[in-house]
Write a protein that holds these residues in place. Structure first.
Motif, PDB file in Angstrom:
ATOM      1  N   LEU A  59       0.824  -1.208   0.000  1.00  0.00           N
ATOM      2  CA  LEU A  59       0.000   0.000   0.000  1.00  0.00           C
ATOM      3  C   LEU A  59       0.861   1.262   0.000  1.00  0.00           C
ATOM      4  N   GLY A  60       2.074   1.156  -0.503  1.00  0.00           N
ATOM      5  CA  GLY A  60       2.991   2.288  -0.486  1.00  0.00           C
ATOM      6  C   GLY A  60       2.590   3.412  -1.422  1.00  0.00           C
ATOM      7  N   TYR A  61       3.115   4.615  -1.133  1.00  0.00           N
ATOM      8  CA  TYR A  61       2.934   5.791  -1.996  1.00  0.00           C
ATOM      9  C   TYR A  61       1.463   6.109  -2.220  1.00  0.00           C
ATOM     10  N   ASN A  62       0.704   6.175  -1.110  1.00  0.00           N
ATOM     11  CA  ASN A  62      -0.694   6.595  -1.158  1.00  0.00           C
ATOM     12  C   ASN A  62      -0.899   7.767  -0.205  1.00  0.00           C
ATOM     13  N   PHE A  63      -2.126   8.016   0.201  1.00  0.00           N
ATOM     14  CA  PHE A  63      -2.441   9.174   1.044  1.00  0.00           C
ATOM     15  C   PHE A  63      -3.156   8.751   2.329  1.00  0.00           C
TER      16      PHE A  63
END
Length: 261
Positions: A59-63
């Protein structure tokens, strides 16, 4: 025309050859057997429609900013959970329930400044934890003591506050050196005179003043009891001394009057 019935053994064989369809892959993710990749999808929450046989979830590089209570569906087969480069500020004490088989957790490059003692309690199998590049100024040893299988811990690039309050954390680090990776990157940020000083370079003598000036709970109780009594005693003493002085001055004045011709 009569109904044609499939014999039981044949039906079982057909079911084995054509198993029921697995849960649909979340719309924003890419899925392969046992792996779900939701990286760089602009997500603000964890997708809920995940297969129970998922072993890897990225779930990397999300908000994502908060992991609330039960943010994940039960994932008994999950071994790796990757959440780097989000905007995580808070992880609820019950956020990781249902992830008891997790072995690797990456929370690096987020905004975490505080972790509660309950945060990692559900993760009895966790072996690798990455908390690098967050906003941690301190970390209670009880948070890490909840991980009996921990083998690799990453804590680099955090703004550690090297005051007397860091003593319990330093003791844990000293006793678990073999678990701490990138030890040379554990640097003090505060106070200014210790900026960029390696935490692992401290020795017992560095905290001698803290140990000498620190008070135990018994000391605080004693001070709490003695303090009011000392205050009351000082009032009585001052009143008594004032009365003695006034009496002395009156006595001198009366004796002076008796001596006049």
């Amino acid at each position: 025309m009569g109904c044609w019935r499939v014999p039981g053994p044949v039906l079982s064989l057909l079911l084995l050859l054509h198993p029921p369809p697995s849960p649909a892959c979340p719309a924003a993710c890419r899925c392969s057997p046992a792996e779900v990749d939701c990286s760089e999808r602009g997500l603000h929450d964890v997708p809920w429609s995940l297969s129970t046989n998922t072993s890897t979830l990225r779930l990397g590089y999300n908000f994502i900013t908060v992991l609330g209570p039960r943010s994940f569906p039960p994932l008994p087969a999950l071994r790796l959970l990757s959440l780097p480069h989000n905007r995580l500020e808070l992880i609820h004490g019950r956020a990781l329930l249902g992830l008891g088989a997790l072995q690797e957790l990456d929370l690096s490059h987020n905004y975490l400044s505080l972790l509660s003692p309950e945060t990692f309690l559900p993760l009895a199998s966790l072996a690798t934890l990455n908390l690098g590049s967050n906003r941690l100024g301190e970390l209670e040893p009880v948070v890490l003591s909840a991980l009996p299988q921990l083998q690799a811990l990453f804590l680099q690039d955090n703004p550690w506050v090297c005051s007397c309050d860091i003593l319990p954390f330093w003791r844990w680090l000293s006793l678990n050196r073999e678990k701490v990776r990138e030890k040379s990157l554990l640097l003090c940020r505060v106070p200014e005179q210790l900026n960029n000083y390696p935490i692992m370079a401290f020795g017992d003598e560095s905290f001698r003043q803290c140990q000498e000036t620190s008070l135990s709970s018994q000391h605080y109780i004693t001070l709490f009891i003695i303090g009011p009594f000392s205050f009351i005693a000082s009032i009585f003493f001052c009143t008594f001394m004032g009365s003695v002085i006034v009496f002395y001055h009156n006595l001198r004045r009366e004796s002076h009057c008796w001596r006049r011709p």
